[in-house]
Design a protein around this motif. Sequence first.
Motif, PDB file in Angstrom:
ATOM      1  N   THR A   1       0.856  -1.192   0.000  1.00 31.22           N
ATOM      2  CA  THR A   1       0.000   0.000   0.000  1.00 31.22           C
ATOM      3  C   THR A   1       0.885   1.233   0.000  1.00 31.22           C
ATOM      4  OG1 THR A   1      -1.893   1.056   1.063  1.00 31.22           O
ATOM      5  CG2 THR A   1      -0.210   0.176   2.536  1.00 31.22           C
TER       6      THR A   1
ATOM      7  N   TRP B   1      -2.239   6.170  -1.822  1.00 29.05           N
ATOM      8  CA  TRP B   1      -3.494   5.419  -2.012  1.00 29.05           C
ATOM      9  C   TRP B   1      -4.448   5.705  -0.852  1.00 29.05           C
ATOM     10  CZ3 TRP B   1      -7.096   2.269   0.108  1.00 29.05           C
ATOM     11  CH2 TRP B   1      -7.998   1.654  -0.762  1.00 29.05           C
TER      12      TRP B   1
ATOM     13  N   ARG C   1      -7.947   7.672  -1.550  1.00 32.50           N
ATOM     14  CA  ARG C   1      -9.161   6.847  -1.505  1.00 32.50           C
ATOM     15  C   ARG C   1      -9.985   7.079  -0.252  1.00 32.50           C
ATOM     16  NH1 ARG C   1      -9.611   5.316  -6.671  1.00 32.50           N
ATOM     17  NH2 ARG C   1     -10.806   3.432  -6.207  1.00 32.50           N
TER      18      ARG C   1
ATOM     19  N   VAL D   1     -22.412  -0.432  16.004  1.00 28.66           N
ATOM     20  CA  VAL D   1     -21.171  -0.223  15.241  1.00 28.66           C
ATOM     21  C   VAL D   1     -20.973   1.284  14.987  1.00 28.66           C
ATOM     22  CG1 VAL D   1     -19.683  -1.330  13.526  1.00 28.66           C
ATOM     23  CG2 VAL D   1     -21.764  -2.467  14.238  1.00 28.66           C
ATOM     24  N   CYS D   2     -20.728   1.674  13.749  1.00 26.56           N
ATOM     25  CA  CYS D   2     -20.399   3.088  13.488  1.00 26.56           C
ATOM     26  C   CYS D   2     -21.579   4.021  13.731  1.00 26.56           C
ATOM     27  CB  CYS D   2     -19.875   3.262  12.073  1.00 26.56           C
ATOM     28  SG  CYS D   2     -18.333   2.382  11.813  1.00 26.56           S
TER      29      CYS D   2
ATOM     30  N   ARG E   1      -5.024  -5.258   3.611  1.00 27.65           N
ATOM     31  CA  ARG E   1      -4.779  -3.827   3.342  1.00 27.65           C
ATOM     32  C   ARG E   1      -6.071  -3.051   3.079  1.00 27.65           C
ATOM     33  NH1 ARG E   1      -2.551  -3.545  -2.941  1.00 27.65           N
ATOM     34  NH2 ARG E   1      -4.426  -4.481  -3.844  1.00 27.65           N
TER      35      ARG E   1
ATOM     36  N   LEU F   1     -20.353  -5.966   6.085  1.00 25.32           N
ATOM     37  CA  LEU F   1     -19.501  -5.397   7.134  1.00 25.32           C
ATOM     38  C   LEU F   1     -19.784  -6.131   8.434  1.00 25.32           C
ATOM     39  CD1 LEU F   1     -17.598  -3.201   8.157  1.00 25.32           C
ATOM     40  CD2 LEU F   1     -19.488  -1.592   8.120  1.00 25.32           C
TER      41      LEU F   1
ATOM     42  N   GLY G   1     -15.829  -2.929   1.129  1.00 30.60           N
ATOM     43  CA  GLY G   1     -15.787  -1.465   1.222  1.00 30.60           C
ATOM     44  C   GLY G   1     -16.572  -0.756   0.142  1.00 30.60           C
TER      45      GLY G   1
ATOM     46  N   ALA H   1     -15.698   8.224   8.197  1.00 31.31           N
ATOM     47  CA  ALA H   1     -15.199   6.960   7.641  1.00 31.31           C
ATOM     48  C   ALA H   1     -14.324   7.212   6.428  1.00 31.31           C
ATOM     49  CB  ALA H   1     -16.367   6.055   7.265  1.00 31.31           C
ATOM     50  N   ASN H   2     -14.756   8.134   5.580  1.00 34.91           N
ATOM     51  CA  ASN H   2     -14.082   8.326   4.298  1.00 34.91           C
ATOM     52  C   ASN H   2     -14.436   9.714   3.780  1.00 34.91           C
ATOM     53  OD1 ASN H   2     -13.644   8.346   1.404  1.00 34.91           O
ATOM     54  ND2 ASN H   2     -13.357   6.136   1.565  1.00 34.91           N
TER      55      ASN H   2
ATOM     56  N   ARG I   1     -14.527  10.876   0.910  1.00 32.03           N
ATOM     57  CA  ARG I   1     -15.366  10.875  -0.302  1.00 32.03           C
ATOM     58  C   ARG I   1     -16.841  10.652   0.048  1.00 32.03           C
ATOM     59  NH1 ARG I   1     -13.802   6.806  -4.136  1.00 32.03           N
ATOM     60  NH2 ARG I   1     -12.912   5.613  -2.432  1.00 32.03           N
ATOM     61  N   ILE I   2     -17.097   9.856   1.097  1.00 29.25           N
ATOM     62  CA  ILE I   2     -18.482   9.676   1.563  1.00 29.25           C
ATOM     63  C   ILE I   2     -18.981  10.990   2.178  1.00 29.25           C
ATOM     64  CG2 ILE I   2     -19.957   8.497   3.261  1.00 29.25           C
ATOM     65  CD1 ILE I   2     -18.191   6.016   2.928  1.00 29.25           C
TER      66      ILE I   2
ATOM     67  N   ASN J   1     -11.157   6.075  10.835  1.00 28.51           N
ATOM     68  CA  ASN J   1     -12.524   5.705  11.219  1.00 28.51           C
ATOM     69  C   ASN J   1     -12.487   5.128  12.637  1.00 28.51           C
ATOM     70  OD1 ASN J   1     -15.026   4.528  11.578  1.00 28.51           O
ATOM     71  ND2 ASN J   1     -15.107   3.581   9.555  1.00 28.51           N
TER      72      ASN J   1
ATOM     73  N   GLY K   1     -23.059   2.131   9.623  1.00 33.96           N
ATOM     74  CA  GLY K   1     -22.064   1.107   9.918  1.00 33.96           C
ATOM     75  C   GLY K   1     -22.673  -0.283   9.857  1.00 33.96           C
ATOM     76  N   GLY K   2     -21.921  -1.229  10.385  1.00 35.12           N
ATOM     77  CA  GLY K   2     -22.310  -2.640  10.343  1.00 35.12           C
ATOM     78  C   GLY K   2     -23.751  -2.841  10.765  1.00 35.12           C
TER      79      GLY K   2
HETATM   80  N1  ACO Z   1      -3.593   0.045  -0.661  1.00 35.07           N
HETATM   81  C1  ACO Z   1      -3.537  -0.116  -1.988  1.00 35.07           C
HETATM   82  N2  ACO Z   1      -4.513  -0.701  -2.699  1.00 35.07           N
HETATM   83  C2  ACO Z   1      -5.609  -1.116  -2.040  1.00 35.07           C
HETATM   84  C3  ACO Z   1      -5.744  -0.959  -0.652  1.00 35.07           C
HETATM   85  C4  ACO Z   1      -4.679  -0.356   0.047  1.00 35.07           C
HETATM   86  N3  ACO Z   1      -4.706  -0.152   1.382  1.00 35.07           N
HETATM   87  N4  ACO Z   1      -6.936  -1.473  -0.269  1.00 35.07           N
HETATM   88  C5  ACO Z   1      -7.542  -1.919  -1.380  1.00 35.07           C
HETATM   89  N5  ACO Z   1      -6.755  -1.703  -2.453  1.00 35.07           N
HETATM   90  C6  ACO Z   1      -7.020  -2.022  -3.856  1.00 35.07           C
HETATM   91  C7  ACO Z   1      -8.037  -3.115  -4.011  1.00 35.07           C
HETATM   92  O1  ACO Z   1      -7.424  -4.376  -3.879  1.00 35.07           O
HETATM   93  C8  ACO Z   1      -8.539  -2.857  -5.426  1.00 35.07           C
HETATM   94  O2  ACO Z   1      -7.618  -3.393  -6.322  1.00 35.07           O
HETATM   95  P1  ACO Z   1      -8.142  -4.111  -7.683  1.00 35.07           P
HETATM   96  O3  ACO Z   1      -8.844  -3.020  -8.426  1.00 35.07           O
HETATM   97  O4  ACO Z   1      -6.876  -4.571  -8.286  1.00 35.07           O
HETATM   98  O5  ACO Z   1      -9.049  -5.201  -7.209  1.00 35.07           O
HETATM   99  C9  ACO Z   1      -8.469  -1.342  -5.548  1.00 35.07           C
HETATM  100  O6  ACO Z   1      -7.594  -0.891  -4.485  1.00 35.07           O
HETATM  101  C10 ACO Z   1      -9.804  -0.650  -5.432  1.00 35.07           C
HETATM  102  O7  ACO Z   1     -10.528  -1.184  -4.328  1.00 35.07           O
HETATM  103  P2  ACO Z   1     -11.954  -0.678  -3.923  1.00 35.07           P
HETATM  104  O8  ACO Z   1     -12.381  -1.373  -2.675  1.00 35.07           O
HETATM  105  O9  ACO Z   1     -12.874  -0.713  -5.088  1.00 35.07           O
HETATM  106  O10 ACO Z   1     -11.614   0.867  -3.600  1.00 35.07           O
HETATM  107  P3  ACO Z   1     -12.574   2.024  -3.182  1.00 35.07           P
HETATM  108  O11 ACO Z   1     -12.358   3.192  -4.015  1.00 35.07           O
HETATM  109  O12 ACO Z   1     -13.990   1.555  -2.968  1.00 35.07           O
HETATM  110  O13 ACO Z   1     -12.000   2.448  -1.724  1.00 35.07           O
HETATM  111  C11 ACO Z   1     -12.555   2.076   0.596  1.00 35.07           C
HETATM  112  C12 ACO Z   1     -11.969   1.495  -0.692  1.00 35.07           C
HETATM  113  C13 ACO Z   1     -11.644   3.204   1.067  1.00 35.07           C
HETATM  114  C14 ACO Z   1     -12.625   0.971   1.632  1.00 35.07           C
HETATM  115  C15 ACO Z   1     -13.958   2.632   0.338  1.00 35.07           C
HETATM  116  O14 ACO Z   1     -14.712   1.708  -0.401  1.00 35.07           O
HETATM  117  C16 ACO Z   1     -14.729   2.970   1.587  1.00 35.07           C
HETATM  118  O15 ACO Z   1     -14.406   3.910   2.288  1.00 35.07           O
HETATM  119  N6  ACO Z   1     -15.832   2.243   1.844  1.00 35.07           N
HETATM  120  C17 ACO Z   1     -16.726   2.543   2.934  1.00 35.07           C
HETATM  121  C18 ACO Z   1     -16.187   2.143   4.231  1.00 35.07           C
HETATM  122  C19 ACO Z   1     -17.101   2.692   5.295  1.00 35.07           C
HETATM  123  O16 ACO Z   1     -17.705   3.744   5.161  1.00 35.07           O
HETATM  124  N7  ACO Z   1     -17.284   2.060   6.360  1.00 35.07           N
HETATM  125  C20 ACO Z   1     -18.220   2.676   7.299  1.00 35.07           C
HETATM  126  C21 ACO Z   1     -18.656   1.835   8.215  1.00 35.07           C
HETATM  127  S1  ACO Z   1     -17.361   1.161   9.145  1.00 35.07           S
HETATM  128  C22 ACO Z   1     -18.106   0.326  10.410  1.00 35.07           C
HETATM  129  O17 ACO Z   1     -19.282   0.257  10.515  1.00 35.07           O
HETATM  130  C23 ACO Z   1     -17.240  -0.415  11.374  1.00 35.07           C
END
Ligand code: ACO
Length: 323
Positions: free
Chosen positions: A30, A34, A38, A113-114, A153, A197, A215, A252-253, A255-256, A280, A311-312
Amino acid sequence: MAGRAVVVGVGHYLPERVVPNSEFETTLDTSDEWIRTRSGIERRHFAAEGETTSDLAFNAAEAALKDAGLTAADIDAIILATSTADLTFPSAATMVQARLGMTNGFAFDVQAVCAGFVYALSNANALILSGQAKRVLVIGAETFSRIMDWTDRSTCVLFGDGAGAVILEGQEGAGTAQDRGILSTDLNSDGRYKDLLYVDGGVSTQSTGYLRMQGNQVFRHAVDKLAATAETALEKAGLSCDDVDWIVPHQANIRIIQGTARKMGLPMKNVVVTVQDHGNTSAASIPLALSVGKARGQIKQGDLIVTEAIGGGLAWGAVVLRW
Ligand code: ACO
């Protein structure tokens, strides 16, 4: 006249150890770049060995009591939102109660959860409005570092540890949306989304388990559901997005957070953002953001705030309050 649950104190606590994104580059495929682009996360705090959720919660509770100029003897109830309690039982809330030297009243944990802090605020509001408590200490505290799979990761770079707390006090209001205090709440859950989740362990399976998340699927649900619950809560209070001074979202993010604000028609200057510094922290993220937002001079008395979290569960919801 109407009863209102008014915030009279706020505080937070973060463990000492700060972990920058670059630390993950040594063990995982990672990069700081990234993680930043992200998720918006730059660093997070991790609890020290032996430091538990109730330790973090206790410190946040003390800070909130100090801010309110109150002592534990003034509190009737403690609600602690967490998914990472120290022990299976007793609740982390009763452990905090004992540490505070509080022998009156009652204390319990809430697990959503969240969305936990939003659920806890809503429960505290109900206790106050029904006359079962005059002052409620509402805490969100987590040690998600204890349920991370450090080889995954896609999850372990996103979470952090911390705690925040508010004290709610029953006060008289005029019954209008100009009152200080909680003006409306909106809670939702849909258990069909469990697999998006969850933690793959627990008491009944005799394990601790690790957080597992699809995610991008959670992301898809997040923006729509968060904007909808925030707008529903505002509607229940007879208000609209135009009335909002601050969105204090679950962190959490980025972008969200940006997507939800855009959907609500509000610019980012009306959003309290701490995700870059905390990651988060699940149920702790909203009270942490309230406390940091006040310390930064963003949140001021009389401001209209909407908090929202998902969240979850999935479990999600929003609370509208005037500070
Ligand atoms: N470093 C580098 N690459 C990574 C990493 C990392 N740490 N993690 C994932 N990738 C890769 C993936 O393997 C994938 O590769 P591929 O295209 O070759 O398969 C690529 O990055 C894209 O992965 P996505 O999961 O599609 O990436 P996305 O843009 O969706 O971002 C993230 C991921 C940050 C997890 C996002 O989806 C997110 O924030 N989701 C919501 C999480 C959330 O809000 N949780 C809230 C509740 S938490 C709770 O309740 C406990």
